[in-house]
Each structure stands twice: as C-alpha cells, then as structure tokens.
Scaffold this motif. Sequence first.
Motif, PDB file in Angstrom:
ATOM      1  N   TYR A  16       0.836  -1.205   0.000  1.00 54.20           N
ATOM      2  CA  TYR A  16       0.000   0.000   0.000  1.00 54.20           C
ATOM      3  C   TYR A  16       0.871   1.255   0.000  1.00 54.20           C
ATOM      4  O   TYR A  16       0.637   2.188  -0.772  1.00 54.20           O
ATOM      5  N   ALA A  17       1.864   1.284   0.873  1.00 54.92           N
ATOM      6  CA  ALA A  17       2.741   2.451   0.957  1.00 54.92           C
ATOM      7  C   ALA A  17       3.473   2.680  -0.362  1.00 54.92           C
ATOM      8  O   ALA A  17       3.542   3.806  -0.862  1.00 54.92           O
ATOM      9  N   ALA A  18       4.000   1.622  -0.953  1.00 56.46           N
ATOM     10  CA  ALA A  18       4.737   1.754  -2.206  1.00 56.46           C
ATOM     11  C   ALA A  18       3.833   2.226  -3.344  1.00 56.46           C
ATOM     12  O   ALA A  18       4.257   3.019  -4.183  1.00 56.46           O
ATOM     13  N   CYS A  19       2.613   1.753  -3.373  1.00 51.68           N
ATOM     14  CA  CYS A  19       1.673   2.111  -4.441  1.00 51.68           C
ATOM     15  C   CYS A  19       1.056   3.496  -4.253  1.00 51.68           C
ATOM     16  O   CYS A  19       0.402   4.007  -5.161  1.00 51.68           O
ATOM     17  N   ASN A  20       1.239   4.075  -3.100  1.00 55.87           N
ATOM     18  CA  ASN A  20       0.614   5.363  -2.805  1.00 55.87           C
ATOM     19  C   ASN A  20       1.636   6.446  -2.496  1.00 55.87           C
ATOM     20  O   ASN A  20       1.366   7.361  -1.708  1.00 55.87           O
ATOM     21  N   ASP A  21       2.801   6.332  -3.134  1.00 50.32           N
ATOM     22  CA  ASP A  21       3.837   7.362  -3.058  1.00 50.32           C
ATOM     23  C   ASP A  21       4.278   7.649  -1.632  1.00 50.32           C
ATOM     24  O   ASP A  21       4.398   8.809  -1.218  1.00 50.32           O
ATOM     25  N   LEU A  22       4.505   6.584  -0.877  1.00 49.67           N
ATOM     26  CA  LEU A  22       5.014   6.689   0.491  1.00 49.67           C
ATOM     27  C   LEU A  22       6.281   5.834   0.609  1.00 49.67           C
ATOM     28  O   LEU A  22       6.319   4.842   1.343  1.00 49.67           O
ATOM     29  N   PRO A  23       7.333   6.180  -0.145  1.00 57.07           N
ATOM     30  CA  PRO A  23       8.504   5.309  -0.226  1.00 57.07           C
ATOM     31  C   PRO A  23       9.263   5.149   1.096  1.00 57.07           C
ATOM     32  O   PRO A  23       9.780   4.059   1.371  1.00 57.07           O
ATOM     33  N   ARG A  24       9.329   6.190   1.899  1.00 51.43           N
ATOM     34  CA  ARG A  24      10.039   6.046   3.182  1.00 51.43           C
ATOM     35  C   ARG A  24       9.276   5.126   4.121  1.00 51.43           C
ATOM     36  O   ARG A  24       9.879   4.306   4.825  1.00 51.43           O
ATOM     37  N   LEU A  25       7.958   5.239   4.108  1.00 50.25           N
ATOM     38  CA  LEU A  25       7.150   4.336   4.925  1.00 50.25           C
ATOM     39  C   LEU A  25       7.311   2.903   4.436  1.00 50.25           C
ATOM     40  O   LEU A  25       7.466   1.977   5.246  1.00 50.25           O
ATOM     41  N   ALA A  26       7.292   2.699   3.123  1.00 52.48           N
ATOM     42  CA  ALA A  26       7.474   1.349   2.561  1.00 52.48           C
ATOM     43  C   ALA A  26       8.811   0.759   3.005  1.00 52.48           C
ATOM     44  O   ALA A  26       8.890  -0.420   3.369  1.00 52.48           O
ATOM     45  N   ALA A  27       9.861   1.576   3.008  1.00 52.51           N
ATOM     46  CA  ALA A  27      11.186   1.099   3.424  1.00 52.51           C
ATOM     47  C   ALA A  27      11.201   0.740   4.907  1.00 52.51           C
ATOM     48  O   ALA A  27      11.791  -0.270   5.309  1.00 52.51           O
ATOM     49  N   GLU A  28      10.550   1.547   5.721  1.00 50.49           N
ATOM     50  CA  GLU A  28      10.480   1.257   7.157  1.00 50.49           C
ATOM     51  C   GLU A  28       9.732  -0.050   7.409  1.00 50.49           C
ATOM     52  O   GLU A  28      10.116  -0.855   8.249  1.00 50.49           O
ATOM     53  N   ILE A  29       8.646  -0.246   6.670  1.00 47.37           N
ATOM     54  CA  ILE A  29       7.859  -1.474   6.831  1.00 47.37           C
ATOM     55  C   ILE A  29       8.664  -2.676   6.369  1.00 47.37           C
ATOM     56  O   ILE A  29       8.610  -3.746   6.992  1.00 47.37           O
ATOM     57  N   ALA A  30       9.441  -2.524   5.292  1.00 48.28           N
ATOM     58  CA  ALA A  30      10.303  -3.616   4.828  1.00 48.28           C
ATOM     59  C   ALA A  30      11.300  -3.996   5.918  1.00 48.28           C
ATOM     60  O   ALA A  30      11.563  -5.185   6.146  1.00 48.28           O
ATOM     61  N   GLY A  31      11.836  -2.996   6.610  1.00 52.37           N
ATOM     62  CA  GLY A  31      12.743  -3.277   7.719  1.00 52.37           C
ATOM     63  C   GLY A  31      12.048  -3.998   8.856  1.00 52.37           C
ATOM     64  O   GLY A  31      12.590  -4.930   9.455  1.00 52.37           O
ATOM     65  N   ALA A  32      10.830  -3.574   9.154  1.00 51.51           N
ATOM     66  CA  ALA A  32      10.052  -4.247  10.202  1.00 51.51           C
ATOM     67  C   ALA A  32       9.754  -5.690   9.814  1.00 51.51           C
ATOM     68  O   ALA A  32       9.790  -6.589  10.663  1.00 51.51           O
ATOM     69  N   SER A  33       9.492  -5.911   8.537  1.00 48.11           N
ATOM     70  CA  SER A  33       9.230  -7.269   8.062  1.00 48.11           C
ATOM     71  C   SER A  33      10.465  -8.154   8.225  1.00 48.11           C
ATOM     72  O   SER A  33      10.363  -9.306   8.659  1.00 48.11           O
ATOM     73  N   ALA A  34      11.629  -7.607   7.891  1.00 46.75           N
ATOM     74  CA  ALA A  34      12.877  -8.371   8.052  1.00 46.75           C
ATOM     75  C   ALA A  34      13.107  -8.699   9.526  1.00 46.75           C
ATOM     76  O   ALA A  34      13.504  -9.824   9.868  1.00 46.75           O
ATOM     77  N   THR A  35      12.826  -7.743  10.404  1.00 42.51           N
ATOM     78  CA  THR A  35      12.964  -7.984  11.839  1.00 42.51           C
ATOM     79  C   THR A  35      12.009  -9.077  12.291  1.00 42.51           C
ATOM     80  O   THR A  35      12.391  -9.990  13.036  1.00 42.51           O
ATOM     81  N   ALA A  36      10.775  -9.002  11.833  1.00 40.56           N
ATOM     82  CA  ALA A  36       9.777 -10.015  12.202  1.00 40.56           C
ATOM     83  C   ALA A  36      10.212 -11.397  11.719  1.00 40.56           C
ATOM     84  O   ALA A  36      10.093 -12.377  12.458  1.00 40.56           O
ATOM     85  N   GLN A  37      10.723 -11.474  10.489  1.00 40.22           N
ATOM     86  CA  GLN A  37      11.174 -12.766   9.964  1.00 40.22           C
ATOM     87  C   GLN A  37      12.291 -13.350  10.828  1.00 40.22           C
ATOM     88  O   GLN A  37      12.282 -14.550  11.129  1.00 40.22           O
ATOM     89  N   ARG A  38      13.240 -12.492  11.224  1.00 40.55           N
ATOM     90  CA  ARG A  38      14.335 -12.980  12.068  1.00 40.55           C
ATOM     91  C   ARG A  38      13.811 -13.449  13.423  1.00 40.55           C
ATOM     92  O   ARG A  38      14.224 -14.496  13.920  1.00 40.55           O
ATOM     93  N   GLU A  39      12.920 -12.683  14.028  1.00 41.75           N
ATOM     94  CA  GLU A  39      12.413 -13.051  15.344  1.00 41.75           C
ATOM     95  C   GLU A  39      11.542 -14.300  15.301  1.00 41.75           C
ATOM     96  O   GLU A  39      11.532 -15.081  16.244  1.00 41.75           O
TER      97      GLU A  39
END
Length: 60
Positions: A16-39
């Motif tokens: 949603y963030a990437a498709c709605n011109d919110l690139p910094r939010l999309a990047a932050e969420i990608a980081g949160a996803s990577a953290t969740a995957q590791r945990e």
Amino acid sequence: MEHRWILEVLADLETYAACNDLPRLAAEIAGASATAQREIGLPLQEAGRAPPQGALPPRE
C-alpha cells in the motif's frame, strides 16, 4: 508457525505504501518485516517480496 500472519499484514502495508507514493514508509515497513522474519525464525528469502494477493491498488 503461529506468527506468520504478521508477515502478510506487513506485506500488505508495504505494498500500500509503495503504491501510494510513500517510499520512506514502505522502506520502514520492509525493515520491520525483516525484523519479524528474524524473530520468528524464518530465513529472509522464505517470506518473499512479491505483492500479496488482494493488495490495495493505488489511490487516485
């Protein structure tokens, strides 16, 4: 695993963030996803980065 659902939610939010011109939010969420995957204990490549089915389209 009982926590995998959170990865789907994060993927939806990232798409949603990437498709709605919110690139910094999309990047932050990608980081949160990577953290969740590791945990959760998943290899990072297992969760994938493809947009989930039913992802929200861009706003007009």
